[in-house]
Structure formats: C-alpha cells, structure tokens
Motif scaffolding. Structure first.
Motif, PDB file in Angstrom:
ATOM      1  N   SER A   7       0.837  -1.209   0.000  1.00 17.69           N
ATOM      2  CA  SER A   7       0.000   0.000   0.000  1.00 17.69           C
ATOM      3  C   SER A   7       0.871   1.259   0.000  1.00 17.69           C
ATOM      4  CB  SER A   7      -0.978   0.006   1.170  1.00 17.69           C
ATOM      5  OG  SER A   7      -0.281   0.042   2.386  1.00 17.69           O
ATOM      6  N   ASP A   8       2.030   1.209   0.673  1.00 17.24           N
ATOM      7  CA  ASP A   8       2.964   2.341   0.596  1.00 17.24           C
ATOM      8  C   ASP A   8       3.503   2.501  -0.820  1.00 17.24           C
ATOM      9  OD1 ASP A   8       2.677   2.973   3.245  1.00 17.24           O
ATOM     10  OD2 ASP A   8       4.522   1.945   3.890  1.00 17.24           O
ATOM     11  N   ALA A  11       0.846   4.135  -2.833  1.00 20.83           N
ATOM     12  CA  ALA A  11       0.671   5.535  -2.443  1.00 20.83           C
ATOM     13  C   ALA A  11       1.807   6.407  -2.958  1.00 20.83           C
ATOM     14  CB  ALA A  11       0.569   5.652  -0.928  1.00 20.83           C
ATOM     15  N   GLY A  13       4.422   7.770  -1.653  1.00 26.34           N
ATOM     16  CA  GLY A  13       4.713   8.969  -0.861  1.00 26.34           C
ATOM     17  C   GLY A  13       3.690  10.070  -1.075  1.00 26.34           C
ATOM     18  N   HIS A  14       2.434   9.710  -1.144  1.00 28.39           N
ATOM     19  CA  HIS A  14       1.302  10.634  -1.364  1.00 28.39           C
ATOM     20  C   HIS A  14       1.278  11.225  -2.771  1.00 28.39           C
ATOM     21  CE1 HIS A  14       0.303  10.285   2.817  1.00 28.39           C
ATOM     22  NE2 HIS A  14       1.527  10.648   3.169  1.00 28.39           N
ATOM     23  N   HIS A  15       2.048  10.657  -3.692  1.00 28.27           N
ATOM     24  CA  HIS A  15       2.017  11.088  -5.090  1.00 28.27           C
ATOM     25  C   HIS A  15       1.462   9.985  -5.987  1.00 28.27           C
ATOM     26  CE1 HIS A  15       4.294  14.656  -4.132  1.00 28.27           C
ATOM     27  NE2 HIS A  15       5.194  13.901  -3.495  1.00 28.27           N
ATOM     28  N   GLY A  16       0.867   8.987  -5.377  1.00 34.81           N
ATOM     29  CA  GLY A  16       0.391   7.819  -6.115  1.00 34.81           C
ATOM     30  C   GLY A  16      -0.617   8.143  -7.201  1.00 34.81           C
ATOM     31  N   TYR A  18      -0.971  10.838  -9.002  1.00 36.55           N
ATOM     32  CA  TYR A  18      -0.269  11.425 -10.142  1.00 36.55           C
ATOM     33  C   TYR A  18       0.564  10.376 -10.871  1.00 36.55           C
ATOM     34  CZ  TYR A  18       3.189  14.010 -12.775  1.00 36.55           C
ATOM     35  OH  TYR A  18       4.006  14.444 -13.774  1.00 36.55           O
TER      36      TYR A  18
END
Length: 58
Positions: A7-8, A11, A13-16, A18
């Motif tokens: 899941s990381d 994701a 680093g919260h740019h998944g 894009y």
C-alpha cells in the motif's frame, strides 16, 4: 527507494494518484498507437475491396 508495504508502494509517498495516472495515460496512448494502424489498414482494405467489387460489377 524501498517501501514498507504494498500500500505504501501504491501511495508513492502521497504522489500515487499522479504517478499511476501518468502510467495509465502513457499505457493507453501506447496501446492506441499500436492498434490504430492495424484498424486503419483493415478499414482501408475493406474499402478497396468494396470499390473493386463496384468497378468489376459494371
């Protein structure tokens, strides 16, 4: 770069969103560029066959 879990990795680093949308768009464009000439050729050959049948039928 290593990720603690899958899941990381998704994701990114919260740019998944894009990153994965960019990969998806790229994949769609590449597939279209591979398929379009095949479909265009098939359509052209069908049109030519119809044209030849019309010309030979007269």
């Amino acid at each position: 770069m290593s990720f603690a879990s899958f899941s990381d990795f998704l994701a990114m680093g919260h740019h998944g969103l894009y990153v994965w949308s960019a990969y998806g768009i790229c994949l769609v464009v590449l597939v279209r560029e591979l398929v379009a000439p095949i479909l265009d050729r098939r359509s052209y050959l069908q049109q030519e066959a119809r044209r030849l049948r019309r010309e030979n039928g007269k």
